[in-house]
Design an enzyme around this catalytic site. Structure first.
Site, PDB file in Angstrom:
ATOM      1  N   GLU A 126      16.858  -2.790 -16.486  1.00 40.76           N
ATOM      2  CA  GLU A 126      16.877  -2.574 -17.939  1.00 40.76           C
ATOM      3  C   GLU A 126      18.032  -1.645 -18.344  1.00 40.76           C
ATOM      4  O   GLU A 126      18.736  -1.916 -19.313  1.00 40.76           O
ATOM      5  CB  GLU A 126      15.529  -1.968 -18.373  1.00 40.76           C
ATOM      6  CG  GLU A 126      15.394  -1.758 -19.875  1.00 40.76           C
ATOM      7  CD  GLU A 126      14.106  -0.985 -20.222  1.00 40.76           C
ATOM      8  OE1 GLU A 126      13.058  -1.195 -19.564  1.00 40.76           O
ATOM      9  OE2 GLU A 126      14.183  -0.158 -21.140  1.00 40.76           O
ATOM     10  N   ASP A 162      10.163   9.491 -18.705  1.00 42.76           N
ATOM     11  CA  ASP A 162      10.339   8.094 -19.121  1.00 42.76           C
ATOM     12  C   ASP A 162       9.604   7.895 -20.455  1.00 42.76           C
ATOM     13  O   ASP A 162       8.461   8.318 -20.617  1.00 42.76           O
ATOM     14  CB  ASP A 162       9.777   7.153 -18.051  1.00 42.76           C
ATOM     15  CG  ASP A 162      10.212   5.709 -18.274  1.00 42.76           C
ATOM     16  OD1 ASP A 162      10.927   5.172 -17.413  1.00 42.76           O
ATOM     17  OD2 ASP A 162       9.840   5.121 -19.321  1.00 42.76           O
ATOM     18  N   ILE A 163      10.266   7.250 -21.385  1.00 40.42           N
ATOM     19  CA  ILE A 163       9.739   7.087 -22.740  1.00 40.42           C
ATOM     20  C   ILE A 163       8.559   6.101 -22.784  1.00 40.42           C
ATOM     21  O   ILE A 163       7.755   6.128 -23.727  1.00 40.42           O
ATOM     22  CB  ILE A 163      10.892   6.641 -23.696  1.00 40.42           C
ATOM     23  CG1 ILE A 163      10.631   7.058 -25.122  1.00 40.42           C
ATOM     24  CG2 ILE A 163      11.214   5.183 -23.584  1.00 40.42           C
ATOM     25  CD1 ILE A 163      10.773   8.517 -25.374  1.00 40.42           C
ATOM     26  N   HIS A 212      12.987   6.550 -10.447  1.00 45.27           N
ATOM     27  CA  HIS A 212      11.682   6.711 -11.094  1.00 45.27           C
ATOM     28  C   HIS A 212      10.791   7.543 -10.170  1.00 45.27           C
ATOM     29  O   HIS A 212      10.600   7.171  -9.001  1.00 45.27           O
ATOM     30  CB  HIS A 212      10.989   5.354 -11.255  1.00 45.27           C
ATOM     31  CG  HIS A 212      11.617   4.411 -12.232  1.00 45.27           C
ATOM     32  ND1 HIS A 212      11.193   4.297 -13.536  1.00 45.27           N
ATOM     33  CD2 HIS A 212      12.621   3.510 -12.103  1.00 45.27           C
ATOM     34  CE1 HIS A 212      11.890   3.361 -14.159  1.00 45.27           C
ATOM     35  NE2 HIS A 212      12.774   2.861 -13.310  1.00 45.27           N
ATOM     36  N   HIS A 253      19.033   5.514 -11.869  1.00 44.31           N
ATOM     37  CA  HIS A 253      17.936   6.450 -12.138  1.00 44.31           C
ATOM     38  C   HIS A 253      16.839   6.232 -11.118  1.00 44.31           C
ATOM     39  O   HIS A 253      16.523   5.095 -10.762  1.00 44.31           O
ATOM     40  CB  HIS A 253      17.390   6.293 -13.570  1.00 44.31           C
ATOM     41  CG  HIS A 253      17.075   4.908 -13.984  1.00 44.31           C
ATOM     42  ND1 HIS A 253      18.044   3.985 -14.326  1.00 44.31           N
ATOM     43  CD2 HIS A 253      15.891   4.255 -14.086  1.00 44.31           C
ATOM     44  CE1 HIS A 253      17.466   2.835 -14.640  1.00 44.31           C
ATOM     45  NE2 HIS A 253      16.155   2.970 -14.485  1.00 44.31           N
TER      46      HIS A 253
HETATM   47  P1  AMP Z   1      14.835   0.011 -15.207  1.00 43.08           P
HETATM   48  O1  AMP Z   1      16.268  -0.012 -15.636  1.00 43.08           O
HETATM   49  O2  AMP Z   1      14.271  -1.360 -15.008  1.00 43.08           O
HETATM   50  O3  AMP Z   1      14.610   0.901 -13.995  1.00 43.08           O
HETATM   51  O4  AMP Z   1      13.978   0.644 -16.402  1.00 43.08           O
HETATM   52  C1  AMP Z   1      14.520   1.589 -17.282  1.00 43.08           C
HETATM   53  C2  AMP Z   1      13.504   2.644 -17.593  1.00 43.08           C
HETATM   54  O5  AMP Z   1      14.080   3.544 -18.528  1.00 43.08           O
HETATM   55  C3  AMP Z   1      12.203   2.132 -18.228  1.00 43.08           C
HETATM   56  O6  AMP Z   1      11.092   2.645 -17.502  1.00 43.08           O
HETATM   57  C4  AMP Z   1      12.259   2.659 -19.662  1.00 43.08           C
HETATM   58  O7  AMP Z   1      11.001   2.980 -20.193  1.00 43.08           O
HETATM   59  C5  AMP Z   1      13.133   3.886 -19.504  1.00 43.08           C
HETATM   60  N1  AMP Z   1      13.874   4.263 -20.725  1.00 43.08           N
HETATM   61  C6  AMP Z   1      14.623   3.461 -21.510  1.00 43.08           C
HETATM   62  N2  AMP Z   1      15.158   4.158 -22.534  1.00 43.08           N
HETATM   63  C7  AMP Z   1      14.724   5.442 -22.379  1.00 43.08           C
HETATM   64  C8  AMP Z   1      14.917   6.635 -23.127  1.00 43.08           C
HETATM   65  N3  AMP Z   1      15.677   6.673 -24.242  1.00 43.08           N
HETATM   66  N4  AMP Z   1      14.323   7.770 -22.695  1.00 43.08           N
HETATM   67  C9  AMP Z   1      13.548   7.749 -21.570  1.00 43.08           C
HETATM   68  N5  AMP Z   1      13.331   6.650 -20.831  1.00 43.08           N
HETATM   69  C10 AMP Z   1      13.905   5.502 -21.237  1.00 43.08           C
END
Ligand code: AMP
Length: 129
Positions: free
Chosen positions: A88, A29-30, A95, A93
């Site tokens: 988001e 995760d970024i 976590h 995905h």
């Molecule tokens: P959520 O959709 O609420 O589960 O959160 C999306 C997750 O994806 C967040 O923790 C972000 O930090 C992560 N994220 C978003 N863009 C990227 C990326 N390009 N590479 C890695 N992680 C990402």
């Protein structure tokens, strides 16, 4: 339009890759809650996890477990927390978060790692698979 994770899967944008097979990919995760925070993602773009075919969902869990075991070997922590949100990024995905305290699962406490640290971390998780 493709999700940001589909762009990663297609190699259009970079990631710190931890694991990959025919149907799934895992990358760091970024914006991690904790060192080693990893996302396990099906290559097929689906918005909601419980809309997945049962067998596909179970395979995602099997893949996530394998990655979690590698995280346990790599990152000193009490355990690996698991969460599915997707508010988001509307592409399923899982976590996986190395945790010691409840706040590590809140998504409000973040850690900063350099690009070099993320790269080295991804490599050591890969080597523990
Ligand atoms: P959520 O959709 O609420 O589960 O959160 C999306 C997750 O994806 C967040 O923790 C972000 O930090 C992560 N994220 C978003 N863009 C990227 C990326 N390009 N590479 C890695 N992680 C990402």
């Amino acid at each position: 339009m493709s999700s940001i994770f589909t762009k990663i899967i297609l190699g259009e944008i970079p990631c710190y890759k931890v694991a990959e097979d025919e149907h799934f990919i895992a990358f760091l995760d970024i914006n991690p809650n904790a060192k080693g925070h990893t996302l396990c993602v099906p290559k097929k773009e689906i918005n909601r996890i419980f809309d997945m075919e049962e067998s596909h969902y179970l395979e995602l869990m099997r893949f996530s477990r394998k990655v979690a075991k590698a995280l346990e070997k790599t990152i000193p922590c009490d355990r690996i927390g698991i969460s599915v949100i997707g508010l988001e990024v509307p592409h399923v995905h899982v976590h996986l978060i190395p945790i010691n305290e409840m706040k590590d699962m809140t998504f409000q406490h973040k850690v900063k790692l350099s690009g070099e640290e993320m790269e080295a971390l991804a490599k050591s998780i890969q080597e523990s698979l």
